[in-house]
Design a protein around this motif. Structure first.
Motif, PDB file in Angstrom:
ATOM      1  N   ARG A 131       4.270  -1.555  60.302  1.00 17.64           N
ATOM      2  CA  ARG A 131       3.030  -0.824  60.042  1.00 17.64           C
ATOM      3  C   ARG A 131       3.188   0.677  60.243  1.00 17.64           C
ATOM      4  O   ARG A 131       2.405   1.462  59.723  1.00 17.64           O
ATOM      5  CB  ARG A 131       1.920  -1.361  60.930  1.00 17.64           C
ATOM      6  CG  ARG A 131       1.506  -2.778  60.555  1.00 17.64           C
ATOM      7  CD  ARG A 131       0.353  -3.280  61.390  1.00 17.64           C
ATOM      8  NE  ARG A 131       0.015  -4.641  61.019  1.00 17.64           N
ATOM      9  CZ  ARG A 131      -0.932  -5.354  61.613  1.00 17.64           C
ATOM     10  NH1 ARG A 131      -1.607  -4.817  62.620  1.00 17.64           N
ATOM     11  NH2 ARG A 131      -1.189  -6.583  61.219  1.00 17.64           N
ATOM     12  N   SER A 132       4.195   1.071  60.990  1.00 15.49           N
ATOM     13  CA  SER A 132       4.436   2.501  61.193  1.00 15.49           C
ATOM     14  C   SER A 132       5.198   3.128  60.037  1.00 15.49           C
ATOM     15  O   SER A 132       5.526   4.312  60.103  1.00 15.49           O
ATOM     16  CB  SER A 132       5.230   2.712  62.492  1.00 15.49           C
ATOM     17  OG  SER A 132       6.473   2.021  62.433  1.00 15.49           O
ATOM     18  N   CYS A 133       5.462   2.356  58.965  1.00  5.64           N
ATOM     19  CA  CYS A 133       6.284   2.836  57.840  1.00  5.64           C
ATOM     20  C   CYS A 133       5.496   2.736  56.534  1.00  5.64           C
ATOM     21  O   CYS A 133       5.697   1.802  55.743  1.00  5.64           O
ATOM     22  CB  CYS A 133       7.570   2.028  57.734  1.00  5.64           C
ATOM     23  SG  CYS A 133       8.603   2.050  59.201  1.00  5.64           S
ATOM     24  N   PRO A 134       4.596   3.690  56.258  1.00  2.00           N
ATOM     25  CA  PRO A 134       3.848   3.637  54.994  1.00  2.00           C
ATOM     26  C   PRO A 134       4.716   4.088  53.824  1.00  2.00           C
ATOM     27  O   PRO A 134       5.645   4.877  53.996  1.00  2.00           O
ATOM     28  CB  PRO A 134       2.705   4.627  55.239  1.00  2.00           C
ATOM     29  CG  PRO A 134       3.283   5.628  56.195  1.00  2.00           C
ATOM     30  CD  PRO A 134       4.203   4.828  57.097  1.00  2.00           C
ATOM     31  N   PRO A 135       4.432   3.601  52.615  1.00  2.00           N
ATOM     32  CA  PRO A 135       5.172   4.070  51.445  1.00  2.00           C
ATOM     33  C   PRO A 135       4.775   5.497  51.084  1.00  2.00           C
ATOM     34  O   PRO A 135       3.665   5.949  51.361  1.00  2.00           O
ATOM     35  CB  PRO A 135       4.762   3.086  50.344  1.00  2.00           C
ATOM     36  CG  PRO A 135       3.436   2.557  50.781  1.00  2.00           C
ATOM     37  CD  PRO A 135       3.460   2.552  52.280  1.00  2.00           C
ATOM     38  N   ALA A 136       5.711   6.198  50.421  1.00  2.00           N
ATOM     39  CA  ALA A 136       5.451   7.583  50.044  1.00  2.00           C
ATOM     40  C   ALA A 136       4.543   7.689  48.825  1.00  2.00           C
ATOM     41  O   ALA A 136       3.957   8.749  48.581  1.00  2.00           O
ATOM     42  CB  ALA A 136       6.776   8.298  49.759  1.00  2.00           C
ATOM     43  N   GLN A 137       4.424   6.609  48.057  1.00  2.00           N
ATOM     44  CA  GLN A 137       3.605   6.611  46.849  1.00  2.00           C
ATOM     45  C   GLN A 137       3.270   5.165  46.521  1.00  2.00           C
ATOM     46  O   GLN A 137       3.805   4.250  47.149  1.00  2.00           O
ATOM     47  CB  GLN A 137       4.356   7.271  45.695  1.00  2.00           C
ATOM     48  CG  GLN A 137       5.704   6.657  45.401  1.00  2.00           C
ATOM     49  CD  GLN A 137       6.493   7.459  44.395  1.00  2.00           C
ATOM     50  OE1 GLN A 137       6.289   7.309  43.193  1.00  2.00           O
ATOM     51  NE2 GLN A 137       7.378   8.312  44.874  1.00  2.00           N
ATOM     52  N   PRO A 138       2.376   4.920  45.539  1.00  2.00           N
ATOM     53  CA  PRO A 138       2.077   3.528  45.183  1.00  2.00           C
ATOM     54  C   PRO A 138       3.347   2.745  44.883  1.00  2.00           C
ATOM     55  O   PRO A 138       4.279   3.256  44.258  1.00  2.00           O
ATOM     56  CB  PRO A 138       1.192   3.677  43.936  1.00  2.00           C
ATOM     57  CG  PRO A 138       0.522   5.009  44.120  1.00  2.00           C
ATOM     58  CD  PRO A 138       1.551   5.887  44.777  1.00  2.00           C
ATOM     59  N   VAL A 139       3.386   1.499  45.332  1.00  2.00           N
ATOM     60  CA  VAL A 139       4.622   0.723  45.232  1.00  2.00           C
ATOM     61  C   VAL A 139       4.786   0.028  43.883  1.00  2.00           C
ATOM     62  O   VAL A 139       5.914  -0.291  43.491  1.00  2.00           O
ATOM     63  CB  VAL A 139       4.708  -0.314  46.371  1.00  2.00           C
ATOM     64  CG1 VAL A 139       4.680   0.376  47.721  1.00  2.00           C
ATOM     65  CG2 VAL A 139       3.595  -1.346  46.263  1.00  2.00           C
ATOM     66  N   GLU A 140       3.702  -0.216  43.149  1.00  2.00           N
ATOM     67  CA  GLU A 140       3.824  -1.017  41.932  1.00  2.00           C
ATOM     68  C   GLU A 140       4.424  -0.189  40.792  1.00  2.00           C
ATOM     69  O   GLU A 140       3.982   0.912  40.486  1.00  2.00           O
ATOM     70  CB  GLU A 140       2.466  -1.595  41.519  1.00  2.00           C
ATOM     71  CG  GLU A 140       1.427  -0.579  41.060  1.00  2.00           C
ATOM     72  CD  GLU A 140       0.650   0.076  42.194  1.00  2.00           C
ATOM     73  OE1 GLU A 140      -0.275   0.859  41.915  1.00  2.00           O
ATOM     74  OE2 GLU A 140       0.982  -0.196  43.376  1.00  2.00           O
ATOM     75  N   LEU A 141       5.476  -0.724  40.184  1.00  2.00           N
ATOM     76  CA  LEU A 141       6.062  -0.118  38.988  1.00  2.00           C
ATOM     77  C   LEU A 141       5.525  -0.765  37.721  1.00  2.00           C
ATOM     78  O   LEU A 141       5.450  -0.124  36.673  1.00  2.00           O
ATOM     79  CB  LEU A 141       7.590  -0.247  39.021  1.00  2.00           C
ATOM     80  CG  LEU A 141       8.327   0.678  39.990  1.00  2.00           C
ATOM     81  CD1 LEU A 141       9.807   0.316  40.044  1.00  2.00           C
ATOM     82  CD2 LEU A 141       8.154   2.136  39.607  1.00  2.00           C
ATOM     83  N   GLY A 142       5.176  -2.044  37.782  1.00  2.00           N
ATOM     84  CA  GLY A 142       4.591  -2.702  36.621  1.00  2.00           C
ATOM     85  C   GLY A 142       5.115  -4.103  36.400  1.00  2.00           C
ATOM     86  O   GLY A 142       6.045  -4.563  37.061  1.00  2.00           O
TER      87      GLY A 142
END
Length: 243
Positions: A131-142
Motif C-alpha cells: 500500500r505504500s507503493c502507488p503507481p505513477a500513472q493509471p495502470v491499464e494499457l488496454g
C-alpha cells in the motif's frame, strides 16, 4: 479470449512471495498474487471472499515483461506497540526502485472487460505490491482481443522511461525478459508459489504454479523515430549538456 495489458511503474514497488518474521523481501518482477490482488481491489472484492478470488486466480493466466528492471533497495522500519508503547523488533523491507513492467492477464473476454472498467474507476486504489507503493500513472494499457499471452507481451510497445531508453539509443531492437505461466507442452518451467488461494488476513494461502522465462525483441521507439527522419527531442538533454 482476450488479454488485459497493464503498465506497472512507480517510484517504489515490492512484490513479495515470502516473508520471514521481520524480513520482507521482493521478487525481481510482479507476482501473480500481487497483480490478482490489484485487480481484486479495483473490482471491490473483499479480502475474505475466496470464491470471487478463485474466479480471478483460476480464470486468468498471467505473464509479465521486464521493461526496466530498476534497482533493489533496503529499508529499515521501526514501530511501537499501540497499547504499551514498547518498541517492536526492527523490520527489514526490500523494494524495487524505478522499475517498469508490462503485466498481462489472459482470459474470458467478458471478465476482462469488467476488470478493465474496474481499473478505470476502482473501488479501492491500486498499489504496486504494498500500500505504500502507488503507481505513477493509471495502470491499464488496454484490452487486446484474440492475442495469446506471449503475443501480447511481445507486441506491446516498450514502456521504459526516457532516461532509461537513452542507454539503448543505438539499439533498434531491445531484448526483454518475459515471465509467464507455462503452456502444457513446455517442459522447461520453474515453480513459483504465488497462485493465490486466500487473501484472508488471518491466513493467506498460495499454491505453486509453473513459470517459463522467454526473451522477446521489442522495437526501440526512439530509433524508429530517428530512422523515419524525425529528430529526437528530450527537454532534459539541455540539462545534461550543462552539467
Amino acid at each position: 479470449m482476450s488479454v488485459l495489458a497493464l503498465r506497472l511503474a512507480g517510484p517504489m514497488q515490492s512484490w513479495g512471495s515470502s516473508a520471514r518474521f521481520a524480513r520482507r523481501t521482493t521478487e525481481s518482477a510482479p507476482t501473480k498474487s500481487g497483480v490478482i490482488g490489484l485487480l481484486a481491489a479495483a473490482a471491490g472484492i473483499e479480502r475474505g471472499d475466496d470464491e470471487a478470488l478463485a474466479t480471478l486466480a483460476d480464470g486468468l493466466r498471467f505473464g509479465v515483461r521486464i521493461d526496466q528492471p530498476g534497482s533493489r533497495v533496503r529499508d529499515f522500519q521501526t514501530a511501537h506497540h499501540g497499547v504499551t508503547g514498547a518498541s517492536m523488533p526492527l523490520s527489514e523491507r526490500f523494494y524495487l526502485a524505478d522499475a517498469v513492467f508490462v503485466a498481462a492477464v489472459a482470459g474470458e473476454t467478458g471478465l476482462l472487460t469488467r476488470l478493465f472498467g474496474a481499473l478505470r474507476a476502482p473501488a479501492y486504489p491500486p498499489f504496486l505490491g504494498r500500500r505504500s507503493c502507488p503507481p505513477a500513472q493509471p495502470v491499464e494499457l488496454g484490452l487486446r482481443d484474440g492475442d495469446s499471452l506471449q503475443q501480447a507481451l511481445t507486441d506491446e510497445p516498450w514502456q521504459a522511461a526516457a532516461w532509461y531508453r537513452r542507454r539503448h539509443q543505438d539499439e533498434a531492437m531491445v531484448s526483454l525478459t518475459v515471465l509467464r505461466e507455462a503452456d502444457e507442452d513446455e517442459h522447461d518451467a520453474d515453480h513459483q508459489r504465488d497462485q493465490p488461494l486466500s487473501f484472508a488476513a488471518e491466513q493467506r494461502r498460495h499454491a505453486l504454479r509453473t513459470v517459463v522465462s522467454r526473451s522477446v525483441n521489442v522495437p526501440n521507439p526512439d530509433v524508429v523515430r530517428q530512422q523515419a527522419g524525425r529528430p529526437r527531442h528530450d527537454p532534459f538533454d539541455a540539462l545534461e549538456e550543462s552539467v
